[in-house]
Design an enzyme around this catalytic site. Structure first.
Site, short mmCIF file in Angstrom:
data_model
loop_
_atom_site.label_atom_id
_atom_site.label_comp_id
_atom_site.label_asym_id
_atom_site.label_seq_id
_atom_site.Cartn_x
_atom_site.Cartn_y
_atom_site.Cartn_z
N TYR A 145 3.47 7.40 11.98
CA TYR A 145 4.80 7.42 11.37
C TYR A 145 4.83 8.39 10.19
O TYR A 145 5.69 9.28 10.11
CB TYR A 145 5.18 6.02 10.92
CG TYR A 145 6.56 5.89 10.35
CD1 TYR A 145 7.69 6.04 11.17
CD2 TYR A 145 6.77 5.61 9.01
CE1 TYR A 145 8.97 5.91 10.65
CE2 TYR A 145 8.04 5.47 8.48
CZ TYR A 145 9.14 5.63 9.31
OH TYR A 145 10.42 5.50 8.80
N GLY A 148 4.14 11.96 11.35
CA GLY A 148 5.23 12.38 12.23
C GLY A 148 6.46 12.78 11.45
O GLY A 148 7.10 13.80 11.74
N GLN A 209 1.74 -5.46 -5.70
CA GLN A 209 2.26 -4.18 -5.22
C GLN A 209 3.79 -4.22 -5.24
O GLN A 209 4.40 -5.26 -5.06
CB GLN A 209 1.73 -3.84 -3.82
CG GLN A 209 2.19 -4.75 -2.70
CD GLN A 209 1.26 -5.94 -2.48
OE1 GLN A 209 0.70 -6.48 -3.41
NE2 GLN A 209 1.13 -6.35 -1.23
#
Length: 316
Positions: A145, A148, A209
């Site tokens: 992903y 790409g 996070q």
């Protein structure tokens, strides 16, 4: 004059909202989707509209249509979906971009690429400005992903340089809202569905996070605004809410809004999961006049109501 607008990935979460907005703006829409992650349910309310047309098609194959504008949104966007068939994910980003750029070149029409904040990878710069080149693992499980989309951006700018194509590139940060899939593995949908079912809420890592969360209607404002900028402005431009919440903060907010008794449980952090993610949104404000308006709690209430309806249907 009415425009005919092609939206690839138009039956997906973002694509369906974009199709709806364009029709409300007076455009005619050709929605193209292969239903790998999109659903007919997402666009069922548009099927009877004479300004809407649905075409089942995979963008990795050439498409020969006549349109005035192209929004290229085709690509699975959640880790669960894009890791299911990583080779096809890369093909969709790269070959799909080539096919849509070729179409735009033939038609001499503007084309917008829905890129992603994942081009920044696990960033060493925070917040992330468009000038930051990113820190991406090209060999990891997310690379299909991340890389790409990075390659698609390269193709867009090379088509502009080589063929003077009118391009726009949007880097989309975490977006949420109605029509998200319950099983897409994204943090907002995961937390809401787990809370509504009374299941433990799963946090990967220590919960420290961070992510920024943009409500879908605001994001669509940004995409349409970007497409309407002068031809000289290409982007890339970050589209995301310029604040951030830790995963633990998000979990607590969802528990509060749903009234759930779910407990938080912790699991190991997946490979290459970014530690922080927050857009520098200054360019979007300056170039588009765009600022997201919807506060997190406000958007979550609408999203929770959507998932409550979905879960009731599931029980029938």
């Amino acid at each position: 004059m009415t425009r005919i607008v092609l939206v690839t990935g138009g039956a997906g979460f973002l694509g369906s909202h974009l199709c709806e907005r364009l029709i409300n703006n007076g455009d005619e829409v050709l929605c193209v989707d292969n239903f790998f992650t999109g659903t007919r349910e997402n666009i069922s309310h548009l099927l009877d509209d004479r300004r809407f047309e649905l075409l089942r098609h995979d963008v990795t194959f050439p498409l020969y249509v006549e349109v005035d504008r192209i929004y290229n949104l085709a690509c699975p966007a959640s880790p669960i979906h894009y890791q299911r068939d990583p080779v096809q994910t890369t093909k969709t980003s790269v070959i799909g971009a080539i096919n849509m750029l070729g179409l735009a070149k033939r038609l001499k029409c503007p084309i917008l690429q829905a890129s992603t904040s994942e081009v920044y990878g696990d960033p060493e710069v925070h917040p992330q400005p468009e000038s930051y080149w990113g820190r991406v693992n090209p060999l990891g499980v997310r690379a299909c992903y991340d890389e790409g989309k990075r390659c698609a951006e390269t193709l867009f700018f090379d088509y502009r340089r080589q063929h003077q194509l009118q391009i726009k590139v949007a880097r989309i940060f975490n977006t949420y809202g109605p029509r998200m899939s319950m099983n897409d593995g994204r943090v907002v949908s995961n937390f809401i569905v787990q809370a509504l079912r009374g299941d433990p809420i799963t946090i990967f890592g220590d919960g420290a996070q961070t992510r920024s969360f943009c409500y879908v209607a605001d994001l669509i404002d940004g995409l349409v605004g970007l497409m309407n900028t002068p031809p000289t402005f290409t982007g890339p431009v970050n589209l995301g809410r310029p604040d951030e919440f830790s995963m633990l903060e998000l979990a607590k907010t969802v528990i509060d809004l749903t009234g759930s008794r779910s407990q938080v449980v912790y699991q190991p952090l997946p490979q290459d999961d970014p530690r922080v993610r927050k857009p520098d949104a200054g360019l979007a404000k300056a170039a588009i006049g765009w600022e997201p308006k919807t506060q997190l709690r406000e958007g979550l209430k609408v999203t929770i109501a959507y998932f409550e309806t979905q879960l009731r249907r599931e029980k029938r």
